[in-house]
Design a protein around this motif. Structure first.
Motif, PDB file in Angstrom:
ATOM      1  N   ASN A   2     -19.899  -9.969  29.858  1.00 47.87           N
ATOM      2  CA  ASN A   2     -19.296 -10.703  30.963  1.00 47.87           C
ATOM      3  C   ASN A   2     -18.313 -11.705  30.351  1.00 47.87           C
ATOM      4  O   ASN A   2     -18.703 -12.618  29.640  1.00 47.87           O
ATOM      5  N   GLY A   6     -20.406 -16.297  33.119  1.00 46.00           N
ATOM      6  CA  GLY A   6     -20.874 -16.900  34.369  1.00 46.00           C
ATOM      7  C   GLY A   6     -20.063 -18.097  34.813  1.00 46.00           C
ATOM      8  O   GLY A   6     -20.264 -18.605  35.912  1.00 46.00           O
ATOM      9  N   SER A   9     -18.007 -16.426  37.571  1.00 52.56           N
ATOM     10  CA  SER A   9     -18.771 -15.691  38.592  1.00 52.56           C
ATOM     11  C   SER A   9     -19.467 -16.657  39.530  1.00 52.56           C
ATOM     12  O   SER A   9     -19.713 -16.352  40.682  1.00 52.56           O
ATOM     13  N   TYR A  10     -19.852 -17.829  39.000  1.00 55.82           N
ATOM     14  CA  TYR A  10     -20.545 -18.826  39.816  1.00 55.82           C
ATOM     15  C   TYR A  10     -19.646 -20.070  39.903  1.00 55.82           C
ATOM     16  O   TYR A  10     -19.559 -20.848  38.945  1.00 55.82           O
ATOM     17  N   HIS A 215     -27.265 -20.227  37.417  1.00 49.63           N
ATOM     18  CA  HIS A 215     -26.243 -19.777  36.454  1.00 49.63           C
ATOM     19  C   HIS A 215     -26.963 -18.942  35.399  1.00 49.63           C
ATOM     20  O   HIS A 215     -27.705 -19.479  34.577  1.00 49.63           O
ATOM     21  N   PHE A 217     -26.810 -16.372  32.168  1.00 46.78           N
ATOM     22  CA  PHE A 217     -25.911 -16.025  31.060  1.00 46.78           C
ATOM     23  C   PHE A 217     -26.745 -15.653  29.843  1.00 46.78           C
ATOM     24  O   PHE A 217     -27.967 -15.880  29.825  1.00 46.78           O
TER      25      PHE A 217
END
Ligand SMILES: C[S@@+](CC[C@H](N)C(=O)[O-])C[C@H]1O[C@@H](n2cnc3c(N)ncnc32)[C@H](O)[C@@H]1O
Length: 266
Positions: A2, A6, A9-10, A215, A217
């Motif tokens: 990713n 994060g 994404s968040y 969150h 990760f």
């Protein structure tokens, strides 16, 4: 992987970041500031986030390029910079890019990676790509400060997995939301050295409404000699290894930090 770990994404992560107690009180800013002043302009900071370290360096008169993969974190950094004097703003350039492949078009005497963004790289290939990318953009003999956590053997063996722990002091957002953060190790992998974590934010709104934000990760931990071999393989000579931001030598406290000063071989 990713790409943003994060941070994009968040959306709440960037929103809350500068208010989290342990981030506000991290004792690393004076260390990076001092190293930047000693190296002189320009400096590049990888994973610069919201500018927690970058902005004090620009205030001290140093030109600095901040690289980060997260649009949300950079957006907060831009908002913070907008409140700085014109002279400070003019010393900063922000680049949204992946630390494995960024190209600033500049050369630097110093590259830094404060507060462990390098540990978001989960494979040796990604780590080597990042170090090669940095080395290409350093002047001959330029230096890299690689800031990692020193993995605690006790924590790795006995640390809680699958349960929330570590309640921190509540903090209050400018809009009145009250927030308590907890954390969870979701899964560990002793073979890849990649652990999955969650940072869990319990938010209470001024109207009494509650929200739970997560969150998620992954981080890869590195041991001292592993990181030293990696740096050597990537064309760096390790000059110093510190256990903390007061420059006490590695081994003077446990687990402590794992901070490398490495010089690019010419
Ligand atoms: C823990 S924050 C540290 C931020 C800042 N260095 C500080 O000290 O406050 C990690 C940062 O690394 C960034 N990051 C993670 N993976 C990245 C990648 N592959 N390339 C560039 N930035 C990355 C995230 O977007 C985030 O801003």
């Amino acid at each position: 992987m990713n790409l943003d770990s994060g941070y994009d994404s968040y959306a709440f992560v960037a929103d809350l970041y500068d208010h989290v107690g342990p981030y506000r009180s991290r004792p690393d800013v004076a260390f990076f500031l001092n190293e930047a002043v000693n190296a002189g302009s320009p400096v590049v900071e990888l994973g610069c986030g919201t500018g927690r370290v970058l902005i004090p360096i620009a205030r001290a008169g140093i030109e600095i390029v901040g690289v980060d993969a997260s649009a949300n974190m950079l957006s907060i950094c831009r908002d913070r910079l907008a409140h700085e004097p014109e002279a400070v703003q003019s010393r900063v350039r922000l680049v949204q890019a992946d630390m494995r492949s960024f190209d600033t078009g500049q050369r630097f005497a110093l590259a830094t990676i404060p507060f462990r963004p390098f540990q978001h790289l989960l494979t040796v290939e990604d780590q080597l790509a990042c170090l090669a990318t940095i080395r290409r953009q350093l002047v001959a003999g330029g230096r890299l400060i690689l800031d990692l956590f020193n993995p605690s053997l006790d924590g790795l063996v006995n640390g809680p997995v699958g349960e929330e722990h570590g309640e921190e002091d509540e903090f209050t957002m400018p809009d009145g939301r009250r927030v308590v953060r907890r954390q969870k190790t979701v899964a560990t992998n002793r073979f890849t050295q990649v652990n999955d974590y969650e940072l869990i934010y319990y938010v209470t709104y001024p109207d009494g409404r509650d929200e739970r934000l997560v969150h998620a990760f992954s981080l890869r931990y590195l041991f001292r000699y592993e990181a030293e071999h990696l740096l050597t393989r990537a064309g760096f000579d390790v000059e110093q290894v510190y256990a903390d931001y007061s420059k006490n030598p590695y081994g003077s406290s446990y687990p402590g930090e794992l901070i490398f000063i490495a010089r690019a071989r010419s």
